[in-house]
Design an enzyme around this catalytic site. Structure first.
Site, PDB file in Angstrom:
ATOM      1  N   CYS A   2       0.869  -1.289   0.096  1.00  0.00           N
ATOM      2  CA  CYS A   2      -0.007  -0.105   0.029  1.00  0.00           C
ATOM      3  C   CYS A   2       0.856   1.033  -0.146  1.00  0.00           C
ATOM      4  CB  CYS A   2      -0.787  -0.154   1.223  1.00  0.00           C
ATOM      5  SG  CYS A   2      -2.034  -1.331   1.351  1.00  0.00           S
ATOM      6  N   ARG A  27       5.533  -0.273  -6.427  1.00  0.00           N
ATOM      7  CA  ARG A  27       5.548  -0.989  -5.160  1.00  0.00           C
ATOM      8  C   ARG A  27       4.339  -2.284  -5.279  1.00  0.00           C
ATOM      9  NH1 ARG A  27       7.406   2.230  -0.844  1.00  0.00           N
ATOM     10  NH2 ARG A  27       6.185   1.152   0.574  1.00  0.00           N
ATOM     11  N   TRP A  84      -2.785  -2.836  -1.527  1.00  0.00           N
ATOM     12  CA  TRP A  84      -2.264  -4.348  -1.930  1.00  0.00           C
ATOM     13  C   TRP A  84      -3.185  -4.807  -0.756  1.00  0.00           C
ATOM     14  CZ3 TRP A  84       0.160  -8.142   0.906  1.00  0.00           C
ATOM     15  CH2 TRP A  84       0.639  -9.083   0.092  1.00  0.00           C
ATOM     16  N   ASN A 110      -2.024   2.397   5.753  1.00  0.00           N
ATOM     17  CA  ASN A 110      -1.152   1.188   5.583  1.00  0.00           C
ATOM     18  C   ASN A 110      -0.952   0.533   6.675  1.00  0.00           C
ATOM     19  OD1 ASN A 110      -0.705   2.277   2.988  1.00  0.00           O
ATOM     20  ND2 ASN A 110       1.478   2.966   3.217  1.00  0.00           N
ATOM     21  N   GLY A 111      -0.833  -0.704   6.494  1.00  0.00           N
ATOM     22  CA  GLY A 111      -0.518  -1.612   7.523  1.00  0.00           C
ATOM     23  C   GLY A 111      -1.706  -2.650   8.084  1.00  0.00           C
ATOM     24  N   GLU A 515      18.565 -18.046  -5.336  1.00  0.00           N
ATOM     25  CA  GLU A 515      17.914 -16.681  -6.093  1.00  0.00           C
ATOM     26  C   GLU A 515      17.586 -16.767  -7.347  1.00  0.00           C
ATOM     27  OE1 GLU A 515      17.486 -14.152  -4.922  1.00  0.00           O
ATOM     28  OE2 GLU A 515      17.586 -12.529  -6.419  1.00  0.00           O
ATOM     29  N   LYS A 519      13.917 -15.870  -8.746  1.00  0.00           N
ATOM     30  CA  LYS A 519      13.557 -14.865  -9.850  1.00  0.00           C
ATOM     31  C   LYS A 519      12.481 -15.649 -10.977  1.00  0.00           C
ATOM     32  CE  LYS A 519      15.441 -12.473  -8.146  1.00  0.00           C
ATOM     33  NZ  LYS A 519      15.257 -11.278  -7.269  1.00  0.00           N
ATOM     34  N   GLU A 522       8.951 -15.942  -9.549  1.00  0.00           N
ATOM     35  CA  GLU A 522       8.301 -14.861  -9.267  1.00  0.00           C
ATOM     36  C   GLU A 522       7.709 -13.973 -10.380  1.00  0.00           C
ATOM     37  OE1 GLU A 522      11.731 -12.144  -7.384  1.00  0.00           O
ATOM     38  OE2 GLU A 522       9.832 -11.090  -6.668  1.00  0.00           O
ATOM     39  N   HIS A 538      19.065 -36.845  -1.864  1.00  0.00           N
ATOM     40  CA  HIS A 538      18.477 -37.083  -0.849  1.00  0.00           C
ATOM     41  C   HIS A 538      17.049 -36.892  -1.112  1.00  0.00           C
ATOM     42  CE1 HIS A 538      21.797 -37.982   1.256  1.00  0.00           C
ATOM     43  NE2 HIS A 538      22.460 -36.778   0.829  1.00  0.00           N
ATOM     44  N   LYS A 638       6.718  -4.574  -3.832  1.00  0.00           N
ATOM     45  CA  LYS A 638       8.212  -4.349  -3.767  1.00  0.00           C
ATOM     46  C   LYS A 638       8.761  -4.169  -2.488  1.00  0.00           C
ATOM     47  CE  LYS A 638      12.030  -3.219  -5.400  1.00  0.00           C
ATOM     48  NZ  LYS A 638      12.809  -4.333  -5.880  1.00  0.00           N
TER      49      LYS A 638
HETATM   50  O1  M6R Z   1      13.392  -4.645   0.688  1.00  0.00           O
HETATM   51  P1  M6R Z   1      13.795  -5.896   0.938  1.00  0.00           P
HETATM   52  O2  M6R Z   1      15.192  -6.232   0.520  1.00  0.00           O
HETATM   53  O3  M6R Z   1      13.848  -5.975   2.513  1.00  0.00           O
HETATM   54  O4  M6R Z   1      12.760  -7.164   0.497  1.00  0.00           O
HETATM   55  C1  M6R Z   1      12.989  -8.286   1.046  1.00  0.00           C
HETATM   56  C2  M6R Z   1      12.039  -9.172  -0.258  1.00  0.00           C
HETATM   57  O5  M6R Z   1      10.393  -9.044   0.000  1.00  0.00           O
HETATM   58  C3  M6R Z   1      12.518  -9.193  -1.581  1.00  0.00           C
HETATM   59  O6  M6R Z   1      14.169  -9.288  -1.758  1.00  0.00           O
HETATM   60  C4  M6R Z   1      11.709 -10.104  -2.527  1.00  0.00           C
HETATM   61  O7  M6R Z   1      12.164 -11.128  -2.362  1.00  0.00           O
HETATM   62  C5  M6R Z   1      12.239  -9.507  -4.014  1.00  0.00           C
HETATM   63  N1  M6R Z   1      10.948  -8.897  -4.703  1.00  0.00           N
HETATM   64  C6  M6R Z   1      12.456 -10.621  -4.597  1.00  0.00           C
HETATM   65  O8  M6R Z   1      12.919 -10.267  -6.014  1.00  0.00           O
END
Ligand code: M6R
Length: 643
Positions: A2, A27, A84, A110-111, A515, A519, A522, A538, A638
């Site tokens: 949000c 975001r 959001w 927000n929150g 990682e 990527k 997501e 395993h 974001k």
């Molecule tokens: O702002 P932050 O680095 O704390 O965010 C953490 C995660 O939400 C963030 O890295 C998320 O996993 C990414 N969108 C992945 O690409």
């Protein structure tokens, strides 16, 4: 997640609010809305829309959207929000702003209000009818109820303060009240909120992120937890949670340009991938100047002033000296960066490093001592779990550092020291350049710790000149890698239809495999997992057949041969094995790999800086090939400011 904006001043209101919301759009959100005070009817007006912000812009009165600043002699007042969804689906009713039952109070939030169910039940018992499924609506009805229970003519800021005392959870609120037509009210509790101040102290912006107001002013007040603010043409009044007036600490923003521009790239993600050579240069600048010079790492903590009773900023050398254990916490990509750092720092500095997902860490009772250094990694500096975890670490007496891309963030304001990763604004929800910038900052921190250690470790120190040389070479090596796009186009076309992927690596590249999988899942919504090659036998090997691509990270160095064996095991199950390597593949492996992606040779400890890039590009081109919303993937935000 949000986003909140608000404005009080003489500029054309609705275009300004929409433009400010656009700055927060990246975001991630699912609906949007605006409320403003209409001086002709003396009424609060609200327009909301689901989906993209453009739907809201299209729904607003065209005559108001066409206004220019020149057409406005009188004060304008309005608030806006992108939502959001947490409580309730993305519908018009659930979108903010929310109105009180009598229509006289409107707010954005927000929150999460944790006690909303109890509040709702209580308010429903008093006759309030809820029109949405949100937790937010309970706040606005509670404001109305508090007003009813309070003496007439009680200033609205006191109504807000009393209401606030009944809320549990994390929130940033911006509120308008029909009886206070030239006043904006705001407060925060564990959710960020910043006030922008015009030149003459008679024009104000409110935003959940400074990015939304930086186009208008560089004078800002970051609200602290519990504080309330009242903004009017007469000026800004700041109060603590008990209603005591405070003197505001106005700061001049010193961060670099916060511009949001695709610069000709189709997506922000692609632009951000291509920025990485410069991001590394920037992260090293002034910190690593020559191979024989020590690392110069300073505390990048935001402005502190004696006038406000702040303690003097701690220097990084004081914080790392005599540390006996490092704990790294973060979420998502930042967590993966921490895992890479564990390999780097333990091997080089010989200090024990623990890495944990912040959302788990905060609910344990970890053992911390004054000699434990806890490093919170967060691109945004606002991730709720990481913020709470580092708060707890600080309260327990550990030393704390925030390694962040936002030295102005909430996290940066609460820790002993800050390391700015200097990635520049990252707009795409999918973290790319911030990962690489975090890795560089962690590598610098590791080398810095080694150089500060007493007693010194001569054998480890002797490794530094060549490591520093290799680090300085990274930007040029990245540039060479980024000149090849065809490989990824072809691979994307070939593999985009597979429903599931494994990313396999060992050693320092194992977290890079995780990682890479993050990527891909997501942004393309293809199922993917990162595994250690050692773990393959395993369990996951049962998944392998000709329908499973297995992307293997074969960095030259200590585990290259082990990985080759894992690749053969995967191929023996007919998996589609793809190699990502910076070492020549030995003879005899011609049939093992369906495809081979190469990258430049480098020190094994630095290889994640390079091996991450092909995985970013492959994910990008697969998502693009599949026509996905690359920069704003479904369900994601974001900055994850709620638990
Ligand atoms: O702002 P932050 O680095 O704390 O965010 C953490 C995660 O939400 C963030 O890295 C998320 O996993 C990414 N969108 C992945 O690409």
């Amino acid at each position: 997640m949000c986003g909140i904006v608000g404005y009080l001043g003489k500029k054309a209101l609705l275009p300004l609010l929409v433009q400010s919301l656009r700055q927060l759009e990246y975001r991630g959100y699912d609906s949007a809305g605006l409320s403003w005070f209409d001086s002709q009817s003396n009424q609060l007006k609200t327009v909301k829309a689901t989906g993209k912000l453009q739907n809201l812009a299209n729904a607003l009165p065209p005559e108001l959207m066409q206004e220019t600043d020149a057409t406005h002699p009188a004060y304008q007042l309005g608030i806006g929000h992108i939502r959001w969804a947490t409580h309730g689906t993305p519908t018009l009713d659930n979108a903010h702003p929310h109105h009180s039952q009598n229509g006289e109070i409107v707010l954005v939030h927000n929150g999460i209000i944790e006690n909303f169910a109890t509040l709702k039940q209580d308010l429903q018992g008093k006759g309030y009818v809820f029109r949405s499924e949100t937790d937010t609506e309970s706040i606005v009805h509670l404001l109305e109820e508090t007003m009813k229970q309070t003496a007439e003519n009680t200033p609205f800021i006191d109504i807000l303060r009393q209401t606030k005392q009944q809320l549990t959870g994390a929130y940033a609120l911006t509120v308008m009240h029909q009886g206070s037509p030239e006043r904006l009210f705001a407060t925060r509790q564990q959710a960020p909120l910043v006030v922008g101040i015009g030149l003459n102290n008679d024009e104000f912006w409110v935003a959940s992120d400074v990015v939304a107001l930086v186009a208008y002013t560089n004078k800002v007040l970051y609200l602290e937890d519990g504080q309330l603010v009242e903004l009017s043409p007469e000026g800004l009044k700041l109060f603590d949670a008990d209603g005591q007036a405070l003197s505001p600490r106005v700061e001049t923003i010193v961060t670099g340009p916060l511009t949001i521009d695709k610069k000709g790239y189709k997506h922000f993600m692609l632009k951000e991938i291509y920025e990485q050579p410069d991001v590394v240069r920037n992260a090293l600048s002034g910190r690593l100047s020559a191979v024989d010079a020590p690392i110069a790492l300073e505390n990048d903590a935001p402005y502190r002033s004696k006038q406000h009773g702040d303690s003097l900023p701690k220097t990084l050398d004081a914080l790392v000296a005599d540390v006996d254990r490092l704990v790294i916490i973060g979420c998502g990509t930042s967590y993966n960066a921490g895992l890479v750092a564990k390999y780097f720092i333990e091997q080089l500095v010989r200090v024990s490093v623990e890495v944990e997902a912040a959302g788990e860490y905060r609910y344990r009772q970890p053992v911390l001592t004054p000699k434990t250094l806890v490093v919170a990694i967060s691109q945004s500096g606002e991730t709720a779990d990481t913020l709470e975890a580092i708060r707890q670490a600080k309260t327990s007496g550990a030393r704390t550092i925030a390694l962040t891309n936002r030295p102005d963030s909430s996290m940066a304001r609460e820790v002993d020291a800050v390391i700015d990763v200097r990635a520049g604004v990252e707009v795409s929800v999918c973290a790319t350049k911030s990962f690489v910038a975090q890795l560089v900052a962690l590598q610098l921190l590791g080398i810095f710790m080694l150089e500060q250690r007493t007693p010194a470790l001569p054998a480890q120190l002797a490794l530094l000149p060549s490591l520093k040389q290799a680090l300085l070479r990274i930007p040029v090596q990245m540039e060479a890698m980024l000149s090849d796009v065809d490989t990824y186009h072809k691979l994307a076309k070939k593999y985009a239809a597979y429903p599931s992927f494994l990313f396999v690596a060992r050693g320092i590249n194992f977290p890079v495999a995780m990682e890479g999988a993050l990527k891909l899942k997501e942004i393309s919504y293809i199922h993917a997992e990162g595994y250690s090659g050692a773990e393959l036998k395993h369990g996951p090997i049962a998944l392998l057949d000709e329908k499973m691509p297995v992307l293997t990270l074969l960095a030259g160095g200590s585990v290259f041969d082990k990985m080759l064996s894992n690749c053969q095991e995967a191929r023996a199950r007919e998996a589609q094995v793809i190699a990502l390597t910076n070492e020549p593949i030995p003879d005899g492996y011609a049939d093992t790999f369906m495809d081979v992606i190469t990258y430049p040779a480098c020190d094994e400890l630095l290889s994640p800086l390079l091996s991450a890039i092909p995985l970013q590009l492959l994910s990008y081109y697969i998502a693009e090939h599949l026509g996905k919303d690359v920069d704003q993937p479904r369900n994601l935000a974001k900055s994850v400011t709620v638990e």
